[in-house]
Design an enzyme around this catalytic site. Structure first.
Site, mmCIF file in Angstrom:
data_model
loop_
_atom_site.group_PDB
_atom_site.id
_atom_site.type_symbol
_atom_site.label_atom_id
_atom_site.label_comp_id
_atom_site.label_asym_id
_atom_site.label_seq_id
_atom_site.Cartn_x
_atom_site.Cartn_y
_atom_site.Cartn_z
ATOM 1 N N ASN A 22 -4.660 5.329 -2.004
ATOM 2 C CA ASN A 22 -5.860 5.924 -1.402
ATOM 3 C C ASN A 22 -6.283 7.156 -2.175
ATOM 4 O OD1 ASN A 22 -6.289 4.471 1.367
ATOM 5 N ND2 ASN A 22 -4.079 4.782 1.183
ATOM 6 N N GLU A 70 -6.285 -4.600 8.333
ATOM 7 C CA GLU A 70 -5.230 -3.652 8.671
ATOM 8 C C GLU A 70 -4.906 -3.740 10.161
ATOM 9 O OE1 GLU A 70 -5.773 0.157 5.918
ATOM 10 O OE2 GLU A 70 -7.536 -0.190 7.165
ATOM 11 N N ASP A 93 -12.382 1.118 1.914
ATOM 12 C CA ASP A 93 -11.446 1.235 3.035
ATOM 13 C C ASP A 93 -12.184 1.560 4.334
ATOM 14 O OD1 ASP A 93 -9.015 1.238 4.300
ATOM 15 O OD2 ASP A 93 -8.405 3.222 3.590
ATOM 16 N N GLU A 102 0.854 -1.178 0.000
ATOM 17 C CA GLU A 102 0.000 0.000 0.000
ATOM 18 C C GLU A 102 0.896 1.236 0.000
ATOM 19 O OE1 GLU A 102 -3.377 2.459 2.601
ATOM 20 O OE2 GLU A 102 -2.756 0.449 3.253
ATOM 21 N N GLU A 157 -8.268 2.584 -3.252
ATOM 22 C CA GLU A 157 -9.022 2.486 -2.001
ATOM 23 C C GLU A 157 -9.781 3.793 -1.760
ATOM 24 O OE1 GLU A 157 -6.402 1.497 1.174
ATOM 25 O OE2 GLU A 157 -5.577 -0.282 0.176
#
Length: 544
Positions: free
Chosen positions: A359, A478, A421, A304, A391
């Protein structure tokens, strides 16, 4: 300026006429008081002069009478003119100092009034309380109901403030939906100020009926006091304004006193904004990468991308210190695209099976050209769309679901995967899972990190996992910080996981070394990248 001098000259001339005619009238009154003696003498003289000369004397008397009547009329006219001009001058001064919509003072006149309050406070050993009142949601009222309703709301607000304030308070409208009020208070009785602020906030939070239109807003109020090292108008208003913005950040619909930490926070925020404007084009914002691991096989699945600020003086700065400021000042899109470009160029040389997650902020999802911009970036960097996962948080979807569907659909058509997310943090809706073509759900770290300590967290993780399985969606957990959490997750389901247990986020050169150690760097990197550029170009042309 010339017209002002002209008005002054006219007023002085009218005043001089007024004085002269006043003297004439005074003389007439004196004459009238002793007139009977004068008339007796005139009568005797006319008798002696005879008929011919008597006509002359009578004519002169009539002329004198006419002039006297004219003088009285002129006196009356000049007096009325002076009164009207004085009233017009007062009206002009009023228009120059007040807001025509609400009748409150404007910013300049309010400053003068507060100066007088400060002088009075010094003489009476009192303090001045300054409040900035901002209407939350006023723009929405204008957009939904029109500007006439917005104007009615401003008038109603001004009326409410007048009723709420002490007798000798001063108030002004200093912005579109922003008011400022100030009044004297006993420095030992700050509770009186708070009572007034509480009433304002409470009353403005109730619905208004404005000519048949029902509206609802709230108010954020910031308060400053002159006896706390704030003895001039500018500093008083500035601190009240800082406190008002702090009230907004705390959730709106409340009042907040100014304190020194707010000013320090504002200075820090302004320094951050200046750093963003300088640092984004200078390349100071760089990608870091956090490992994503398949918990079933233990193999590295991808990374990520996380933004970091390589500050020239402070070193590496984490996103919590600059992302919110970038969103507020409209720089988040430039920041995101800059960091993504660097990440795509770095990830282009990894093993083709490794994915990259990025993101997207809520403000970026309001851009109807976002999909085209991202696809152009993929084409220019040669990074494969099939290896990219975008995300988004569910809060992004509430303002314009239709636009979000269009953007996500465009990205999906190019082979990009979409992940939801922070699932489970309060916005989760099954309707969004049904309306949008998600490929993955990411369980928020707050639930994962406490899965072994909090039964509620464990129940939520299990429920999300079963929901994802029923919808045939992949799941990423996560916040995996130790082996116990990893073991618990393995017992529940099949996950891709990330967290400090697998390593902290690292820069691109460290990823390169890590992949080299694991033999995950293709030898024929250049030829493969070239093929990807061609494939991306063909895909984009087909999409058009």
């Amino acid at each position: 300026m010339a017209s002002m001098f002209s008005r002054d000259r006219q007023q002085r001339r009218a005043g001089a006429d007024f004085i002269i005619i006043g003297i004439a009238v005074l003389s007439l009154l004196t004459l009238a008081a002793s007139g009977h003696h004068y008339l007796d003498g005139v009568k005797a003289q006319v008798t002696r002069l005879g008929a011919d000369n008597s006509n002359l004397v009578i004519g002169l008397l009539l002329l004198n009478l006419a002039l006297t009547i004219y003088g009285v009329r002129r006196y009356s006219d000049v007096r009325r003119e002076v009164i009207e001009r004085a009233a017009a001058e007062r009206g002009t001064q009023t228009l120059a100092s007040t807001d025509p919509l609400t009748g409150f003072l404007n910013r300049r006149a309010l400053g003068d009034a507060i100066k007088e309050l400060l002088l009075t406070a010094a003489r009476r050993r009192r303090a001045v309380s300054m409040m900035i009142v901002d209407l939350d949601g006023f723009k929405t009222i204008n957009d939904v109901h029109g500007h006439l309703t917005g104007d009615n709301l401003l008038r109603a607000t001004a009326d409410l403030l007048q009723k709420a304030l002490p007798a000798h308070a001063v108030g002004g409208r200093i912005g579109a939906d922003e008011f400022a009020v100030a009044f004297l208070f006993d420095p030992d009785m700050a509770s009186e100020v708070e009572a007034t602020a509480h009433y304002i906030v409470e009353r403005l939070g109730k619905p208004f009926d404005l000519a048949g239109v029902h509206t609802h807003v709230s108010a954020s109020v910031g308060i400053a006091r002159s006896d706390h090292d704030c003895g001039n108008v500018d500093s008083l208003m500035r601190r009240a304004d800082i406190a008002m913005h702090a009230a907004k950040k705390l959730g709106r619909g409340r009042f907040t006193w100014f304190d020194g930490s707010m000013e320090r926070e504002l200075r820090s925020r302004n320094a951050t904004e200046a750093g963003l404007r300088r640092g984004i084009p200078a390349g100071e914002f760089i990608p870091y990468f956090e490992q994503q691991v398949d918990l079933v096989t233990g193999s590295l699945h991808g990374f990520e991308m996380l933004a970091r600020w390589q500050h020239p003086e402070r070193g590496i700065v984490v996103p919590d210190e600059f992302i919110s400021v970038a969103e507020e000042c409209g720089l988040i899109a430039d920041l995101s695209m800059s960091v993504m470009r660097q990440a795509f160029e770095a990830a282009r040389g990894w093993d083709p099976h490794l994915t990259l997650s990025v993101n997207i902020s809520p403000s970026q999802l309001k851009d109807p050209w976002l999909a085209q911009k991202m696809l152009k970036l993929l084409l220019e960097t040669g990074f494969s769309a099939e290896r990219l996962e975008v995300e988004i948080t569910e809060s992004c979807l509430f303002e314009n679901l239709g636009l979000a569907q269009s953007i996500i659909g465009s990205l999906k058509n190019q082979g990009i995967r979409i992940a939801l997310d922070d699932f489970g943090t309060g916005y989760s809706s099954l309707a969004h899972l049904r309306a949008l073509p998600f490929d993955r759900i990411k369980i928020d770290r707050s639930f994962v990190s406490s899965i072994n300590d909090n039964p509620d967290s464990a129940a939520i993780v299990i429920a999300i996992t079963r929901l994802a399985e029923s919808l045939n969606l992949a799941v990423t957990a996560e916040g995996i910080e130790d082996e116990l959490i990893e073991a618990r997750l393995r017992a529940i389901g099949s996950y891709k996981g990330q967290g400090w247990k697998f390593g902290r986020p690292i820069p691109a050169d460290a990823v390169q070394r890590l992949l080299a150690e694991r033999n995950l760097l293709p030898v024929a990197r250049g030829g493969e990248a070239s093929r990807r550029r061609v494939n991306n170009r063909d895909r984009l042309q087909q999409g058009r």
